[in-house]
Design a protein around this motif. Structure first.
Motif, PDB file in Angstrom:
ATOM      1  N   LEU A 178      52.383  24.707  35.861  1.00 41.07           N
ATOM      2  CA  LEU A 178      51.329  24.560  34.866  1.00 41.07           C
ATOM      3  C   LEU A 178      50.266  23.622  35.418  1.00 41.07           C
ATOM      4  O   LEU A 178      50.588  22.569  35.973  1.00 41.07           O
ATOM      5  CB  LEU A 178      51.912  23.946  33.576  1.00 41.07           C
ATOM      6  CG  LEU A 178      50.909  23.415  32.545  1.00 41.07           C
ATOM      7  CD1 LEU A 178      50.170  24.575  31.879  1.00 41.07           C
ATOM      8  CD2 LEU A 178      51.617  22.563  31.494  1.00 41.07           C
TER       9      LEU A 178
ATOM     10  N   TYR B 287      47.512  32.681  27.278  1.00 40.44           N
ATOM     11  CA  TYR B 287      47.403  31.266  26.984  1.00 40.44           C
ATOM     12  C   TYR B 287      47.011  31.031  25.531  1.00 40.44           C
ATOM     13  O   TYR B 287      46.387  31.876  24.884  1.00 40.44           O
ATOM     14  CB  TYR B 287      46.342  30.620  27.888  1.00 40.44           C
ATOM     15  CG  TYR B 287      46.592  30.749  29.376  1.00 40.44           C
ATOM     16  CD1 TYR B 287      45.541  31.054  30.252  1.00 40.44           C
ATOM     17  CD2 TYR B 287      47.860  30.564  29.920  1.00 40.44           C
ATOM     18  CE1 TYR B 287      45.752  31.175  31.613  1.00 40.44           C
ATOM     19  CE2 TYR B 287      48.077  30.681  31.283  1.00 40.44           C
ATOM     20  CZ  TYR B 287      47.021  30.992  32.126  1.00 40.44           C
ATOM     21  OH  TYR B 287      47.241  31.103  33.482  1.00 40.44           O
TER      22      TYR B 287
ATOM     23  N   LEU C   7      46.683  21.853  33.929  1.00 37.97           N
ATOM     24  CA  LEU C   7      45.805  21.632  32.782  1.00 37.97           C
ATOM     25  C   LEU C   7      44.689  20.705  33.245  1.00 37.97           C
ATOM     26  O   LEU C   7      44.942  19.555  33.607  1.00 37.97           O
ATOM     27  CB  LEU C   7      46.589  21.012  31.619  1.00 37.97           C
ATOM     28  CG  LEU C   7      45.813  20.741  30.328  1.00 37.97           C
ATOM     29  CD1 LEU C   7      45.370  22.068  29.697  1.00 37.97           C
ATOM     30  CD2 LEU C   7      46.669  19.952  29.346  1.00 37.97           C
TER      31      LEU C   7
ATOM     32  N   ARG D   8      41.249  25.621  30.075  1.00 36.42           N
ATOM     33  CA  ARG D   8      41.716  24.528  30.937  1.00 36.42           C
ATOM     34  C   ARG D   8      43.074  24.802  31.581  1.00 36.42           C
ATOM     35  O   ARG D   8      43.526  24.004  32.387  1.00 36.42           O
ATOM     36  CB  ARG D   8      41.811  23.225  30.130  1.00 36.42           C
ATOM     37  CG  ARG D   8      40.504  22.761  29.518  1.00 36.42           C
ATOM     38  CD  ARG D   8      40.600  21.318  29.042  1.00 36.42           C
ATOM     39  NE  ARG D   8      41.452  21.152  27.873  1.00 36.42           N
ATOM     40  CZ  ARG D   8      42.428  20.257  27.775  1.00 36.42           C
ATOM     41  NH1 ARG D   8      42.702  19.450  28.782  1.00 36.42           N
ATOM     42  NH2 ARG D   8      43.134  20.149  26.651  1.00 36.42           N
ATOM     43  N   VAL D   9      43.715  25.896  31.204  1.00 41.98           N
ATOM     44  CA  VAL D   9      45.103  26.146  31.639  1.00 41.98           C
ATOM     45  C   VAL D   9      45.180  27.199  32.735  1.00 41.98           C
ATOM     46  O   VAL D   9      44.483  28.221  32.678  1.00 41.98           O
ATOM     47  CB  VAL D   9      45.956  26.609  30.437  1.00 41.98           C
ATOM     48  CG1 VAL D   9      47.350  27.023  30.896  1.00 41.98           C
ATOM     49  CG2 VAL D   9      46.061  25.498  29.412  1.00 41.98           C
ATOM     50  N   THR D  10      46.077  26.933  33.679  1.00 44.72           N
ATOM     51  CA  THR D  10      46.432  27.934  34.689  1.00 44.72           C
ATOM     52  C   THR D  10      47.938  27.866  34.902  1.00 44.72           C
ATOM     53  O   THR D  10      48.491  26.781  35.094  1.00 44.72           O
ATOM     54  CB  THR D  10      45.739  27.675  36.037  1.00 44.72           C
ATOM     55  OG1 THR D  10      44.325  27.621  35.842  1.00 44.72           O
ATOM     56  CG2 THR D  10      46.076  28.778  37.030  1.00 44.72           C
TER      57      THR D  10
ATOM     58  N   TRP E 220      55.425  27.442  28.671  1.00 46.24           N
ATOM     59  CA  TRP E 220      55.237  25.999  28.555  1.00 46.24           C
ATOM     60  C   TRP E 220      54.895  25.663  27.102  1.00 46.24           C
ATOM     61  O   TRP E 220      54.079  26.345  26.474  1.00 46.24           O
ATOM     62  CB  TRP E 220      54.126  25.499  29.466  1.00 46.24           C
ATOM     63  CG  TRP E 220      54.459  25.530  30.930  1.00 46.24           C
ATOM     64  CD1 TRP E 220      54.172  26.539  31.817  1.00 46.24           C
ATOM     65  CD2 TRP E 220      55.146  24.521  31.679  1.00 46.24           C
ATOM     66  NE1 TRP E 220      54.646  26.215  33.062  1.00 46.24           N
ATOM     67  CE2 TRP E 220      55.234  24.978  33.009  1.00 46.24           C
ATOM     68  CE3 TRP E 220      55.672  23.267  31.365  1.00 46.24           C
ATOM     69  CZ2 TRP E 220      55.845  24.224  34.024  1.00 46.24           C
ATOM     70  CZ3 TRP E 220      56.274  22.530  32.368  1.00 46.24           C
ATOM     71  CH2 TRP E 220      56.362  23.008  33.680  1.00 46.24           C
TER      72      TRP E 220
ATOM     73  N   ILE F  71      51.669  26.381  24.853  1.00 46.52           N
ATOM     74  CA  ILE F  71      50.583  26.299  25.823  1.00 46.52           C
ATOM     75  C   ILE F  71      50.286  27.680  26.406  1.00 46.52           C
ATOM     76  O   ILE F  71      49.127  28.079  26.549  1.00 46.52           O
ATOM     77  CB  ILE F  71      50.931  25.322  26.957  1.00 46.52           C
ATOM     78  CG1 ILE F  71      51.170  23.916  26.394  1.00 46.52           C
ATOM     79  CG2 ILE F  71      49.818  25.296  28.011  1.00 46.52           C
ATOM     80  CD1 ILE F  71      51.720  22.920  27.402  1.00 46.52           C
TER      81      ILE F  71
ATOM     82  N   LEU G 215      43.429  26.258  24.453  1.00 43.90           N
ATOM     83  CA  LEU G 215      43.591  25.605  25.758  1.00 43.90           C
ATOM     84  C   LEU G 215      43.185  26.503  26.917  1.00 43.90           C
ATOM     85  O   LEU G 215      43.142  26.053  28.068  1.00 43.90           O
ATOM     86  CB  LEU G 215      45.055  25.190  25.957  1.00 43.90           C
ATOM     87  CG  LEU G 215      45.623  24.184  24.969  1.00 43.90           C
ATOM     88  CD1 LEU G 215      47.135  24.058  25.162  1.00 43.90           C
ATOM     89  CD2 LEU G 215      44.953  22.824  25.135  1.00 43.90           C
ATOM     90  N   THR G 216      42.863  27.758  26.626  1.00 49.25           N
ATOM     91  CA  THR G 216      42.722  28.755  27.687  1.00 49.25           C
ATOM     92  C   THR G 216      41.698  28.391  28.750  1.00 49.25           C
ATOM     93  O   THR G 216      41.858  28.767  29.913  1.00 49.25           O
ATOM     94  CB  THR G 216      42.403  30.134  27.077  1.00 49.25           C
ATOM     95  OG1 THR G 216      42.512  31.135  28.076  1.00 49.25           O
ATOM     96  CG2 THR G 216      41.016  30.157  26.456  1.00 49.25           C
TER      97      THR G 216
ATOM     98  N   ASP H 182      46.002  14.967  25.415  1.00 44.43           N
ATOM     99  CA  ASP H 182      46.955  15.794  26.164  1.00 44.43           C
ATOM    100  C   ASP H 182      48.246  15.042  26.478  1.00 44.43           C
ATOM    101  O   ASP H 182      49.159  15.599  27.085  1.00 44.43           O
ATOM    102  CB  ASP H 182      46.320  16.294  27.464  1.00 44.43           C
ATOM    103  CG  ASP H 182      45.153  17.220  27.216  1.00 44.43           C
ATOM    104  OD1 ASP H 182      44.062  16.983  27.788  1.00 44.43           O
ATOM    105  OD2 ASP H 182      45.314  18.185  26.438  1.00 44.43           O
TER     106      ASP H 182
ATOM    107  N   TYR I  79      56.132  17.583  27.822  1.00 41.80           N
ATOM    108  CA  TYR I  79      55.907  18.975  28.212  1.00 41.80           C
ATOM    109  C   TYR I  79      57.250  19.627  28.529  1.00 41.80           C
ATOM    110  O   TYR I  79      58.037  19.104  29.330  1.00 41.80           O
ATOM    111  CB  TYR I  79      54.973  19.046  29.421  1.00 41.80           C
ATOM    112  CG  TYR I  79      53.541  18.757  29.062  1.00 41.80           C
ATOM    113  CD1 TYR I  79      53.110  17.457  28.786  1.00 41.80           C
ATOM    114  CD2 TYR I  79      52.601  19.793  28.975  1.00 41.80           C
ATOM    115  CE1 TYR I  79      51.794  17.191  28.425  1.00 41.80           C
ATOM    116  CE2 TYR I  79      51.291  19.546  28.621  1.00 41.80           C
ATOM    117  CZ  TYR I  79      50.895  18.243  28.349  1.00 41.80           C
ATOM    118  OH  TYR I  79      49.576  17.987  27.988  1.00 41.80           O
TER     119      TYR I  79
END
Lengths: 120, 110
Positions: free
Chosen positions: A82, A61, A84, A68-70, A38, A50, A65-66, A91, A95
């Motif tokens: 994704l 990641y 966030l 908040r990101v999955t 992403w 991302i 951003l790590t 943000d 994307y």
């Protein structure tokens, strides 16, 4: 020819979680050892990586951003996604999902991108 | 502030040769491959070069890439109006353990 298509809400409220899905066609996301990635681009600005997810499910990641990101894979639907969390106006961006190059370090095939706006 | 440094703009007339520079450090360009992307107006980026100087199929040989130390450059010869786009360099960064991009260079064909 692999093609990718992003989908998800175009508007997300501040502090909520942004959720996007990338649907892959023309090939199975689990049949080959690729990274799926992403990338985002705020309006009029540059590209920001991302993160990426391997076909095994392992992820890496962007350090900024790590927290908040999955990212995840859904092989039954040939999709990857994704999430966030705790989004702010910063943000807001287009994307893009992409299939990485065979070495995992570049984006070889891109989706068309989807605009996500964070606003109340 | 981008990790890789590019000039914000470049320009040339049809038929000219233009170059776009990209500067980084030992942890990115200095020890990893460099990639270039072309983003035409209103479209998704497209991979233009990989492994510093390899062109994907379909990319004209008017485009060439090179890397030396912690810097790289993209050269476009025989400039055409359809080359007007934003160009981004990118690399893996060992210190950040992730991809990093340049801020992009807007190429204008006069």
């Amino acid at each position: 020819q692999v093609q990718l298509q992003e989908s998800g809400p175009g508007l997300v409220k501040p502090s909520q979680t942004l959720s996007l899905t990338c649907t892959v066609s023309g090939g199975s996301i689990s049949s080959a050892t690729y990274y799926w990635t992403w990338i985002r681009q705020p309006a009029g600005k540059g590209l920001e990586w991302i993160g990426r997810i391997y076909t095994s499910g392992s992820t890496s990641y962007n350090p900024s951003l790590t927290s908040r990101v999955t990212m995840s894979l859904d092989t039954s639907k040939n999709q990857f996604s994704l999430k966030l969390s705790s989004v702010t106006a910063a943000d807001t961006a287009v994307y893009y999902c992409a299939r990485a190059c065979s070495n995992g370090n570049c984006a070889a095939t891109w989706g068309q991108g989807t605009l996500v706006t964070v606003s109340s | 502030q981008s990790v890789l440094t590019q000039p914000p703009s470049a320009s040339g007339t049809p038929g000219q040769r233009v170059t776009i520079s990209c500067s980084g450090s030992r942890s990115n360009i200095g020890s990893n491959s460099l990639y270039w992307y072309q983003q035409l107006p209103g479209t998704a980026p497209k991979l233009l070069f990989y492994m510093s100087n390899q062109r994907p199929s379909g990319v004209p040989d008017r485009f060439s890439g090179s890397k030396s130390g912690t810097s790289a450059s993209l050269a476009i010869s025989g400039l055409r109006s359809e080359d007007e786009a934003d160009y981004y360099c990118a690399s893996w960064d060992d210190s950040l353990s992730g991809w990093v991009f340049g801020g992009g260079t807007k190429l204008t064909v006069l």
